[in-house]
Design a protein around this motif. Structure first.
Motif, PDB file in Angstrom:
ATOM      1  N   UNK A  36      15.319 -12.915  20.663  1.00 26.77           N
ATOM      2  CA  UNK A  36      15.276 -13.711  19.448  1.00 26.77           C
ATOM      3  C   UNK A  36      16.564 -13.579  18.644  1.00 26.77           C
ATOM      4  N   UNK A  37      16.957 -14.703  18.088  1.00 29.76           N
ATOM      5  CA  UNK A  37      18.126 -14.727  17.203  1.00 29.76           C
ATOM      6  C   UNK A  37      17.653 -15.105  15.803  1.00 29.76           C
ATOM      7  N   UNK A  38      18.076 -14.330  14.825  1.00 24.15           N
ATOM      8  CA  UNK A  38      17.754 -14.629  13.440  1.00 24.15           C
ATOM      9  C   UNK A  38      18.657 -15.756  12.964  1.00 24.15           C
ATOM     10  N   UNK A  39      18.039 -16.891  12.604  1.00 24.34           N
ATOM     11  CA  UNK A  39      18.826 -18.029  12.140  1.00 24.34           C
ATOM     12  C   UNK A  39      19.091 -17.975  10.643  1.00 24.34           C
ATOM     13  N   UNK A  40      18.091 -17.518   9.885  1.00 23.02           N
ATOM     14  CA  UNK A  40      18.331 -17.429   8.453  1.00 23.02           C
ATOM     15  C   UNK A  40      17.054 -17.430   7.656  1.00 23.02           C
ATOM     16  N   UNK A  49      13.475 -18.035   9.799  1.00 23.73           N
ATOM     17  CA  UNK A  49      13.451 -18.742  11.085  1.00 23.73           C
ATOM     18  C   UNK A  49      14.206 -17.923  12.119  1.00 23.73           C
ATOM     19  N   UNK A  50      13.565 -17.754  13.290  1.00 18.16           N
ATOM     20  CA  UNK A  50      14.218 -17.178  14.460  1.00 18.16           C
ATOM     21  C   UNK A  50      14.148 -18.193  15.599  1.00 18.16           C
ATOM     22  N   UNK A  51      15.037 -18.029  16.559  1.00 16.39           N
ATOM     23  CA  UNK A  51      15.068 -18.929  17.704  1.00 16.39           C
ATOM     24  C   UNK A  51      15.081 -18.123  18.993  1.00 16.39           C
ATOM     25  N   UNK A  52      14.237 -18.534  19.938  1.00 15.27           N
ATOM     26  CA  UNK A  52      14.203 -17.898  21.259  1.00 15.27           C
ATOM     27  C   UNK A  52      15.400 -18.402  22.057  1.00 15.27           C
ATOM     28  N   UNK A  53      16.292 -17.511  22.437  1.00 13.62           N
ATOM     29  CA  UNK A  53      17.527 -17.900  23.112  1.00 13.62           C
ATOM     30  C   UNK A  53      17.290 -18.408  24.526  1.00 13.62           C
ATOM     31  N   UNK A  54      16.160 -18.085  25.108  1.00 16.42           N
ATOM     32  CA  UNK A  54      15.890 -18.513  26.480  1.00 16.42           C
ATOM     33  C   UNK A  54      15.088 -19.811  26.540  1.00 16.42           C
ATOM     34  N   UNK A  55      14.093 -19.947  25.686  1.00 20.12           N
ATOM     35  CA  UNK A  55      13.224 -21.132  25.753  1.00 20.12           C
ATOM     36  C   UNK A  55      13.596 -22.203  24.747  1.00 20.12           C
ATOM     37  N   UNK A  56      14.365 -21.825  23.704  1.00 15.96           N
ATOM     38  CA  UNK A  56      14.665 -22.774  22.649  1.00 15.96           C
ATOM     39  C   UNK A  56      13.552 -22.910  21.623  1.00 15.96           C
ATOM     40  N   UNK A  57      12.447 -22.186  21.811  1.00 17.10           N
ATOM     41  CA  UNK A  57      11.352 -22.251  20.851  1.00 17.10           C
ATOM     42  C   UNK A  57      11.770 -21.650  19.515  1.00 17.10           C
ATOM     43  N   UNK A  58      11.161 -22.137  18.466  1.00  8.48           N
ATOM     44  CA  UNK A  58      11.474 -21.690  17.110  1.00  8.48           C
ATOM     45  C   UNK A  58      10.300 -20.893  16.562  1.00  8.48           C
ATOM     46  N   UNK A  59      10.589 -19.734  16.010  1.00  6.78           N
ATOM     47  CA  UNK A  59       9.557 -18.896  15.397  1.00  6.78           C
ATOM     48  C   UNK A  59       9.799 -18.889  13.894  1.00  6.78           C
ATOM     49  N   UNK A  60       8.792 -19.304  13.159  1.00  9.53           N
ATOM     50  CA  UNK A  60       8.877 -19.361  11.700  1.00  9.53           C
ATOM     51  C   UNK A  60       7.841 -18.405  11.128  1.00  9.53           C
ATOM     52  N   UNK A  77       3.317 -21.285   5.185  1.00 12.57           N
ATOM     53  CA  UNK A  77       3.982 -22.158   4.218  1.00 12.57           C
ATOM     54  C   UNK A  77       5.457 -21.786   4.163  1.00 12.57           C
ATOM     55  N   UNK A  78       6.323 -22.789   4.364  1.00 11.13           N
ATOM     56  CA  UNK A  78       7.769 -22.541   4.283  1.00 11.13           C
ATOM     57  C   UNK A  78       8.411 -23.631   3.439  1.00 11.13           C
ATOM     58  N   UNK A  98      13.836 -25.290   6.789  1.00  8.82           N
ATOM     59  CA  UNK A  98      13.900 -25.997   8.060  1.00  8.82           C
ATOM     60  C   UNK A  98      15.187 -26.800   8.169  1.00  8.82           C
ATOM     61  N   UNK A  99      15.612 -27.404   7.061  1.00  8.79           N
ATOM     62  CA  UNK A  99      16.841 -28.193   7.066  1.00  8.79           C
ATOM     63  C   UNK A  99      18.057 -27.300   7.275  1.00  8.79           C
ATOM     64  N   UNK A 100      18.078 -26.150   6.606  1.00 11.34           N
ATOM     65  CA  UNK A 100      19.255 -25.284   6.656  1.00 11.34           C
ATOM     66  C   UNK A 100      19.361 -24.488   7.942  1.00 11.34           C
ATOM     67  N   UNK A 101      18.221 -24.028   8.468  1.00 15.74           N
ATOM     68  CA  UNK A 101      18.278 -23.076   9.572  1.00 15.74           C
ATOM     69  C   UNK A 101      17.543 -23.502  10.835  1.00 15.74           C
ATOM     70  N   UNK A 102      16.897 -24.644  10.818  1.00  9.58           N
ATOM     71  CA  UNK A 102      16.289 -25.152  12.042  1.00  9.58           C
ATOM     72  C   UNK A 102      17.362 -25.635  13.001  1.00  9.58           C
ATOM     73  N   UNK A 103      17.101 -25.609  14.331  1.00  7.83           N
ATOM     74  CA  UNK A 103      18.097 -26.063  15.313  1.00  7.83           C
ATOM     75  C   UNK A 103      18.507 -27.500  15.031  1.00  7.83           C
ATOM     76  N   UNK A 104      19.801 -27.770  15.084  1.00  8.30           N
ATOM     77  CA  UNK A 104      20.308 -29.111  14.797  1.00  8.30           C
ATOM     78  C   UNK A 104      20.496 -29.932  16.070  1.00  8.30           C
ATOM     79  N   UNK A 105      20.820 -29.265  17.168  1.00  6.24           N
ATOM     80  CA  UNK A 105      21.013 -29.956  18.429  1.00  6.24           C
ATOM     81  C   UNK A 105      19.905 -29.522  19.371  1.00  6.24           C
TER      82      UNK A 105
END
Length: 252
Positions: free
Chosen positions: A5-9, A20-31, A56-57, A62-69
């Motif tokens: 997991x990578x801490x996005x912010x 928000x964290x992101x799974x570096x292997x699957x691309x899934x997002x953990x909130x 609740x977030x 989501x706008x600032x730290x959710x995956x953009x691509x």
């Protein structure tokens, strides 16, 4: 296996929640964030499973730290899981059938009857499937199909035109559309179901016309494109009884 997991912010300052964290292997997002606990609020949520926890977030998180691509990985399911979709939807299941033949049809005794020129006896055929359709229709759910037909029609298409009697008897609405009209409208040469205008099940066939798997599409813009196809097809399609009568008159 432990996720990477990578801490996005986080948008909440020093307390670190929600984040928000992101799974570096699957691309899934953990909130994670504060749980939604008010029963009246939870009662308004749709498709909440027993093993899911609503949180609740802030929208800005989501706008600032959710995956953009996002590179969409096809969500492919097997045929057993696909069958379950027909009891899980709430309002309408709609299908476009574009193929000239379906290998599964040709394995049935009703197809053998049809190609021999014998009257097809649909009573009792696929009894379990028919009962499920009747049950779902009794709940007020709608089933509808539009089937493309070539000029001249293929044997498989004529068989399905006869088969429409069975479908309609269990609560489905069946329409037909000439392929040249579909081409003029720019409809895709794809077979798919739309469930509740929010989920598309794209049917994948092999070179021998066997259904091999189903790809689920939920991305709103992509679903909207299929919904627009549905609306165009429905506007121009003809109820199967009327289509069959016109075809018979054309052949006389």
């Amino acid at each position: 296996m432990t996720r990477r997991l990578r801490f996005n912010g986080t948008g909440s300052g020093v307390n670190g929640c929600p984040s928000i964290h992101e799974d570096l292997d699957t691309g899934e997002v953990i909130v994670h964030g504060p749980a939604l606990t008010n029963p009246d609020d939870i009662a308004q949520l749709r498709h909440l499973s027993a093993d899911e926890v609503p949180i609740v977030v802030p929208r800005a998180l989501l706008v600032d730290f959710g995956p953009k691509k996002v590179t969409r990985v096809p969500d492919t399911i097997g045929l057993e899981e696909f069958d379950r979709l027909f009891t899980q939807f709430e309002h309408m299941a709609w299908r476009l059938e574009t193929r000239r033949r379906y290998a599964s049809d040709e394995l049935t005794h009703t197809y053998t009857q049809f190609v021999r020129g014998e009257p097809v006896e649909w009573a009792g055929v696929d009894a379990e499937w028919c009962e499920e359709r009747r049950q779902q229709a009794a709940f007020g759910k709608q089933f509808e199909r539009i089937r493309l037909v070539d000029t001249p029609p293929t044997v498989g298409q004529l068989y399905l035109l006869d088969n429409a009697r069975r479908n309609s008897a269990v609560g489905e609405r069946i329409f037909n559309l000439w392929r040249e009209d579909a081409d003029r409208l720019g409809l895709p040469a794809e077979d798919f179901w739309i469930f509740d205008s929010r989920l598309v099940a794209l049917l994948n066939f092999d070179d021998a016309d066997n259904l091999v798997d189903v790809e689920l599409i939920t991305e709103p813009a992509a679903v909207l494109r299929y919904v627009m196809v549905r609306d165009a097809a429905r506007h121009h399609a003809i109820p199967y009884e009327e289509f069959a009568a016109r075809l018979a008159a054309k052949e006389d």
